[in-house]
Write a protein that holds these residues in place. Structure first.
Motif, mmCIF file in Angstrom:
data_model
loop_
_atom_site.group_PDB
_atom_site.id
_atom_site.type_symbol
_atom_site.label_atom_id
_atom_site.label_comp_id
_atom_site.label_asym_id
_atom_site.label_seq_id
_atom_site.Cartn_x
_atom_site.Cartn_y
_atom_site.Cartn_z
ATOM 1 N N LYS A 1 0.835 -1.207 0.000
ATOM 2 C CA LYS A 1 0.000 0.000 0.000
ATOM 3 C C LYS A 1 0.868 1.256 0.000
ATOM 4 C CE LYS A 1 -4.017 1.980 2.373
ATOM 5 N NZ LYS A 1 -4.942 1.846 3.534
ATOM 6 N N LYS A 2 2.017 1.219 0.658
ATOM 7 C CA LYS A 2 2.947 2.354 0.668
ATOM 8 C C LYS A 2 3.423 2.694 -0.741
ATOM 9 C CE LYS A 2 3.369 3.209 5.151
ATOM 10 N NZ LYS A 2 3.035 4.533 5.750
ATOM 11 N N PHE A 3 3.446 1.687 -1.608
ATOM 12 C CA PHE A 3 3.878 1.894 -2.992
ATOM 13 C C PHE A 3 2.699 2.066 -3.945
ATOM 14 C CE2 PHE A 3 7.515 -0.676 -1.256
ATOM 15 C CZ PHE A 3 8.440 0.356 -1.295
ATOM 16 N N GLY A 4 1.509 2.307 -3.374
ATOM 17 C CA GLY A 4 0.325 2.544 -4.203
ATOM 18 C C GLY A 4 -0.282 1.299 -4.799
ATOM 19 N N ILE A 5 0.000 0.135 -4.198
ATOM 20 C CA ILE A 5 -0.519 -1.143 -4.713
ATOM 21 C C ILE A 5 -1.509 -1.709 -3.699
ATOM 22 C CG2 ILE A 5 0.075 -3.465 -5.482
ATOM 23 C CD1 ILE A 5 2.882 -2.387 -6.109
ATOM 24 N N ALA A 6 -2.720 -1.966 -4.144
ATOM 25 C CA ALA A 6 -3.764 -2.447 -3.244
ATOM 26 C C ALA A 6 -3.690 -3.961 -3.066
ATOM 27 C CB ALA A 6 -5.137 -2.064 -3.791
ATOM 28 N N GLU B 1 -2.659 -6.708 -5.769
ATOM 29 C CA GLU B 1 -3.162 -6.327 -7.092
ATOM 30 C C GLU B 1 -2.147 -6.597 -8.196
ATOM 31 O OE1 GLU B 1 -5.765 -2.570 -8.154
ATOM 32 O OE2 GLU B 1 -3.658 -2.016 -8.139
ATOM 33 N N PRO C 1 5.138 -5.022 -8.252
ATOM 34 C CA PRO C 1 5.796 -3.881 -8.906
ATOM 35 C C PRO C 1 6.953 -4.342 -9.794
ATOM 36 C CG PRO C 1 6.417 -4.006 -6.592
ATOM 37 C CD PRO C 1 5.318 -5.006 -6.787
ATOM 38 N N LYS D 1 11.250 -2.353 -4.941
ATOM 39 C CA LYS D 1 9.932 -2.293 -4.294
ATOM 40 C C LYS D 1 9.424 -3.695 -3.992
ATOM 41 C CE LYS D 1 8.464 2.114 -6.343
ATOM 42 N NZ LYS D 1 7.460 2.777 -7.213
ATOM 43 N N LYS E 1 0.493 -2.580 -19.105
ATOM 44 C CA LYS E 1 -0.151 -1.845 -18.014
ATOM 45 C C LYS E 1 -1.599 -2.293 -17.803
ATOM 46 C CE LYS E 1 3.422 0.843 -17.283
ATOM 47 N NZ LYS E 1 4.249 0.681 -16.060
#
Length: 358
Positions: A68-73, A89, A92, A97, A316
């Motif tokens: 979550k800190k890296f924007g990944i749910a 999700e 990375p 990361k 992506k």
């Protein structure tokens, strides 16, 4: 995961328990009973297993909260008899990361073990733990050693376990994700074969774990290979340019008849070039039974759907398409519908690229 019981949600992540976990608790309790354990000992033994799985849950949240800190749910964490599974999700592409996310899980168990050691001191050396039945004297000592075992087991370099992912991340820093995954997955399969033969002599559980590692390593290797073939290509290259558009007033029966006219099983509903909805074949079939066949398709169409732009990178969007294997995604160019894409034709694109490369 099917047949899982929802028990709560934290930080946007659902926590589920698979039904087989309940069977594990019953089996543990019954085994303790057959070994002559008293009722308090049986209760403590079952409570101990629950406490162990709380440690496993905290381990998985170590992964989830770091991601979550890296924007990944992380959509959900499922507790299984063999451990936990965090449905992150996506992994990375930056190996550093991935390294942080992966290491965070075992580090939770390290912290738990350190705290227990500070509390217990030399008492962590257990005595008198008969037949694996937990007593009040051995509860926390056993919990200490379980966490130590979880750390050691998880750092075995057997992909897709944490140790294998750590190895992959470290290798990827030097040689790239594709080659790193290939090496880590092959090593993971080699370790899995070793676990399998050990399981023949010691425990069937090791054979089950071996199968999980072997096929997990294979699946991860194939997934990364697919991503490699998609890299550098855009949606326009893979999208289907021939698709069926119908009017919102078209009847359900008329739409069903169109299934017989061609190969497409899904339809776009649009008015004046504006997409209003999507209808899939399964929805048509079920609607023929439950709706008036002469009702307009606007009554049954799906009005919430994801769209992609022609210029978006296939690498992506791939995980979005994978999350919905039966999905049908309109492709736009400056707001104008120009194509559709789904998992089948994405996989066909991968096969073509693979054939061209090899």
């Amino acid at each position: 995961m099917r047949w899982s019981l929802y028990i709560g949600k934290y930080g946007g992540t659902k926590v589920l328990i698979h039904w087989t976990f309940l069977l594990l608790l019953l089996w543990i309790g019954f085994s303790a009973y057959r070994q002559g354990a008293t009722a308090p000992e049986i209760l403590l033994t079952v409570s101990f297993i629950l406490t162990v799985f709380i440690c496993v849950l905290l381990h998985e949240f170590g992964h989830a909260l770091t991601a979550k800190k890296f924007g990944i749910a992380t959509k959900k964490i499922t507790l299984l008899p063999i451990g936990g599974l965090a449905s992150i999700e996506r992994i990375p592409e930056d190996p550093k990361k991935e390294l942080w996310i992966t290491v965070a899980g075992p580090m939770v168990n390290v912290i738990i073990a350190i705290l227990l050691y500070l509390i217990l001191g030399n008492k962590v050396i257990m005595t008198g733990n008969r037949n694996n039945v937990i007593s009040a004297d051995t509860f926390f000592q056993s919990l200490f050693w379980i966490n130590v075992t979880l750390v050691i087991f998880n750092i075995i370099p057997a992909f897709p376990m944490d140790g294998g992912r750590i190895l992959r991340a470290l290798l990827a820093i030097k040689m790239g994700r594709f080659r790193a995954t290939k090496i880590a997955s092959h090593l993971g399969q080699f370790v899995a074969v070793g676990f399998f033969f050990l399981g023949l002599f010691y425990s069937p559980l090791l054979m089950f774990i071996a199968a999980f590692i072997f096929f997990g390593a294979y699946a991860e290797n194939m997934s990364v290979q697919q991503m490699e073939f998609l890299r550098g290509h855009v949606v326009k290259e893979a999208m289907m340019k021939h698709f069926i558009i119908i009017n919102s007033q078209t009847t359900i029966k008329e739409a069903a008849d169109k299934l017989l006219e061609g190969w497409d099983h899904n339809f776009i509903i649009a008015e004046n070039s504006e997409i209003q909805g999507i209808i899939k074949r399964d929805s048509l079939f079920s609607s023929l039974k439950s709706y008036n066949p002469l009702a307009p398709v606007k009554d049954i169409m799906k009005t919430t759907f994801r769209t992609f732009e022609e210029h978006e990178q296939l690498s992506k969007i791939y995980h979005f398409v994978q999350e919905d294997p039966t999905g049908y995604f309109p492709v736009l160019n400056n707001g104008v519908l120009t194509g559709v894409i789904n998992l089948d034709n994405l996989n066909e694109f991968v096969m073509i690229q693979s054939a061209l490369k090899y």
